[in-house]
Design a protein around this motif. Sequence first.
Motif, PDB file in Angstrom:
ATOM      1  N   HIS A 193       4.129 -11.437 -12.193  1.00  0.00           N
ATOM      2  CA  HIS A 193       4.595 -11.230 -10.819  1.00  0.00           C
ATOM      3  C   HIS A 193       4.031 -12.315  -9.903  1.00  0.00           C
ATOM      4  O   HIS A 193       4.769 -12.950  -9.142  1.00  0.00           O
ATOM      5  CB  HIS A 193       4.186  -9.836 -10.333  1.00  0.00           C
ATOM      6  CG  HIS A 193       4.435  -9.631  -8.881  1.00  0.00           C
ATOM      7  ND1 HIS A 193       5.688  -9.387  -8.380  1.00  0.00           N
ATOM      8  CD2 HIS A 193       3.601  -9.656  -7.820  1.00  0.00           C
ATOM      9  CE1 HIS A 193       5.605  -9.272  -7.072  1.00  0.00           C
ATOM     10  NE2 HIS A 193       4.340  -9.433  -6.709  1.00  0.00           N
ATOM     11  N   TYR A 194       2.718 -12.534  -9.986  1.00  0.00           N
ATOM     12  CA  TYR A 194       2.094 -13.554  -9.139  1.00  0.00           C
ATOM     13  C   TYR A 194       2.572 -14.958  -9.508  1.00  0.00           C
ATOM     14  O   TYR A 194       2.728 -15.808  -8.625  1.00  0.00           O
ATOM     15  CB  TYR A 194       0.572 -13.459  -9.197  1.00  0.00           C
ATOM     16  CG  TYR A 194       0.028 -12.404  -8.269  1.00  0.00           C
ATOM     17  CD1 TYR A 194      -0.103 -12.650  -6.915  1.00  0.00           C
ATOM     18  CD2 TYR A 194      -0.352 -11.158  -8.744  1.00  0.00           C
ATOM     19  CE1 TYR A 194      -0.596 -11.688  -6.046  1.00  0.00           C
ATOM     20  CE2 TYR A 194      -0.847 -10.180  -7.891  1.00  0.00           C
ATOM     21  CZ  TYR A 194      -0.965 -10.461  -6.535  1.00  0.00           C
ATOM     22  OH  TYR A 194      -1.445  -9.503  -5.686  1.00  0.00           O
ATOM     23  N   LEU A 195       2.824 -15.223 -10.773  1.00  0.00           N
ATOM     24  CA  LEU A 195       3.343 -16.524 -11.186  1.00  0.00           C
ATOM     25  C   LEU A 195       4.677 -16.815 -10.500  1.00  0.00           C
ATOM     26  O   LEU A 195       4.906 -17.929 -10.007  1.00  0.00           O
ATOM     27  CB  LEU A 195       3.508 -16.580 -12.708  1.00  0.00           C
ATOM     28  CG  LEU A 195       4.176 -17.851 -13.247  1.00  0.00           C
ATOM     29  CD1 LEU A 195       3.278 -19.063 -13.042  1.00  0.00           C
ATOM     30  CD2 LEU A 195       4.518 -17.672 -14.717  1.00  0.00           C
ATOM     31  N   ILE A 196       5.536 -15.824 -10.460  1.00  0.00           N
ATOM     32  CA  ILE A 196       6.841 -15.990  -9.820  1.00  0.00           C
ATOM     33  C   ILE A 196       6.670 -16.256  -8.327  1.00  0.00           C
ATOM     34  O   ILE A 196       7.298 -17.154  -7.761  1.00  0.00           O
ATOM     35  CB  ILE A 196       7.735 -14.761 -10.076  1.00  0.00           C
ATOM     36  CG1 ILE A 196       8.120 -14.696 -11.556  1.00  0.00           C
ATOM     37  CG2 ILE A 196       8.973 -14.781  -9.185  1.00  0.00           C
ATOM     38  CD1 ILE A 196       8.733 -13.371 -11.989  1.00  0.00           C
ATOM     39  N   VAL A 197       5.800 -15.487  -7.666  1.00  0.00           N
ATOM     40  CA  VAL A 197       5.620 -15.649  -6.224  1.00  0.00           C
ATOM     41  C   VAL A 197       4.942 -16.979  -5.898  1.00  0.00           C
ATOM     42  O   VAL A 197       5.336 -17.665  -4.951  1.00  0.00           O
ATOM     43  CB  VAL A 197       4.845 -14.453  -5.628  1.00  0.00           C
ATOM     44  CG1 VAL A 197       4.603 -14.648  -4.143  1.00  0.00           C
ATOM     45  CG2 VAL A 197       5.608 -13.155  -5.858  1.00  0.00           C
TER      46      VAL A 197
ATOM     47  N   GLU B 104       4.303  -2.907  -2.496  1.00  0.00           N
ATOM     48  CA  GLU B 104       5.562  -2.208  -2.197  1.00  0.00           C
ATOM     49  C   GLU B 104       6.211  -1.713  -3.481  1.00  0.00           C
ATOM     50  O   GLU B 104       6.699  -0.588  -3.552  1.00  0.00           O
ATOM     51  CB  GLU B 104       6.497  -3.156  -1.437  1.00  0.00           C
ATOM     52  CG  GLU B 104       7.810  -2.541  -1.001  1.00  0.00           C
ATOM     53  CD  GLU B 104       8.938  -2.725  -1.996  1.00  0.00           C
ATOM     54  OE1 GLU B 104       9.909  -1.955  -1.901  1.00  0.00           O
ATOM     55  OE2 GLU B 104       8.861  -3.614  -2.856  1.00  0.00           O
ATOM     56  N   THR B 105       6.187  -2.523  -4.525  1.00  0.00           N
ATOM     57  CA  THR B 105       6.768  -2.138  -5.806  1.00  0.00           C
ATOM     58  C   THR B 105       6.023  -0.944  -6.409  1.00  0.00           C
ATOM     59  O   THR B 105       6.648  -0.017  -6.922  1.00  0.00           O
ATOM     60  CB  THR B 105       6.735  -3.335  -6.780  1.00  0.00           C
ATOM     61  OG1 THR B 105       7.472  -4.408  -6.202  1.00  0.00           O
ATOM     62  CG2 THR B 105       7.323  -2.987  -8.116  1.00  0.00           C
ATOM     63  N   LEU B 106       4.707  -0.968  -6.331  1.00  0.00           N
ATOM     64  CA  LEU B 106       3.916   0.143  -6.851  1.00  0.00           C
ATOM     65  C   LEU B 106       4.185   1.431  -6.077  1.00  0.00           C
ATOM     66  O   LEU B 106       4.275   2.514  -6.664  1.00  0.00           O
ATOM     67  CB  LEU B 106       2.430  -0.195  -6.816  1.00  0.00           C
ATOM     68  CG  LEU B 106       1.975  -1.274  -7.800  1.00  0.00           C
ATOM     69  CD1 LEU B 106       0.553  -1.726  -7.486  1.00  0.00           C
ATOM     70  CD2 LEU B 106       2.087  -0.795  -9.225  1.00  0.00           C
TER      71      LEU B 106
ATOM     72  N   GLY C 252       2.604 -12.124  -2.757  1.00  0.00           N
ATOM     73  CA  GLY C 252       2.500 -11.433  -4.039  1.00  0.00           C
ATOM     74  C   GLY C 252       1.868 -10.061  -3.908  1.00  0.00           C
ATOM     75  O   GLY C 252       2.333  -9.093  -4.517  1.00  0.00           O
ATOM     76  N   THR C 253       0.832  -9.967  -3.105  1.00  0.00           N
ATOM     77  CA  THR C 253       0.151  -8.680  -2.922  1.00  0.00           C
ATOM     78  C   THR C 253       1.029  -7.694  -2.160  1.00  0.00           C
ATOM     79  O   THR C 253       1.123  -6.522  -2.535  1.00  0.00           O
ATOM     80  CB  THR C 253      -1.195  -8.893  -2.207  1.00  0.00           C
ATOM     81  OG1 THR C 253      -1.992  -9.792  -3.001  1.00  0.00           O
ATOM     82  CG2 THR C 253      -1.932  -7.583  -2.018  1.00  0.00           C
ATOM     83  N   LEU C 254       1.678  -8.154  -1.091  1.00  0.00           N
ATOM     84  CA  LEU C 254       2.571  -7.264  -0.341  1.00  0.00           C
ATOM     85  C   LEU C 254       3.718  -6.767  -1.212  1.00  0.00           C
ATOM     86  O   LEU C 254       4.040  -5.572  -1.220  1.00  0.00           O
ATOM     87  CB  LEU C 254       3.126  -7.984   0.897  1.00  0.00           C
ATOM     88  CG  LEU C 254       2.160  -8.250   2.036  1.00  0.00           C
ATOM     89  CD1 LEU C 254       2.819  -9.124   3.111  1.00  0.00           C
ATOM     90  CD2 LEU C 254       1.666  -6.945   2.643  1.00  0.00           C
TER      91      LEU C 254
ATOM     92  N   GLY D 161       6.425   3.149  -8.598  1.00  0.00           N
ATOM     93  CA  GLY D 161       5.387   3.796  -9.377  1.00  0.00           C
ATOM     94  C   GLY D 161       4.426   2.839 -10.045  1.00  0.00           C
ATOM     95  O   GLY D 161       4.623   1.624 -10.080  1.00  0.00           O
ATOM     96  N   ALA D 162       3.382   3.424 -10.602  1.00  0.00           N
ATOM     97  CA  ALA D 162       2.268   2.667 -11.166  1.00  0.00           C
ATOM     98  C   ALA D 162       2.639   1.895 -12.426  1.00  0.00           C
ATOM     99  O   ALA D 162       1.920   0.982 -12.811  1.00  0.00           O
ATOM    100  CB  ALA D 162       1.104   3.608 -11.463  1.00  0.00           C
TER     101      ALA D 162
END
Length: 157
Positions: A71-75, A33-35, A27-29, A39-40
Amino acid sequence: MATAYSRKTSEIRSAGLAIATAGLIAGTLDLAETLIVFGAKSPLVIAAGLLGMQNASRGGAPIYILGALLHYLIVFSAAAIYFAVSRRLHFLLEHWLICGLFFGVAIDVVMRMIVLPLSAMHARGPYQYHELAHGLAAHMILVGLPIAFSVQRFGSR
């Protein structure tokens, strides 16, 4: 001699550790990458999948946090699925590298073909080749591999 209760407790701990490690790393990686690439405001776009773009674009910290949590829920859900399936299909643990890459492909396909079209954004494509290639590579390396490795490493059978 271990009792059935202690074996069950050990299995629950290893499942929790494997899923938590996989979810946090992948999730963090993926979010980083998405950010970097998009973008923010990326978490606002993620929240728009639930709230709709008009509501999410109003922004603010609560919507931003909601997007990150979604996002973290999905991962974490993907990690739990990989863990559960690996209990039956042992080759997922034995060949975690190749299986992790394929799992990343599966995640990308499910996101593009099911999750995004059913979301409030109704994203259906068509997608540009570079978008598809980037999404596949990112999900294979940043999501599929960390999940497969973490489940193999921390999810003892």
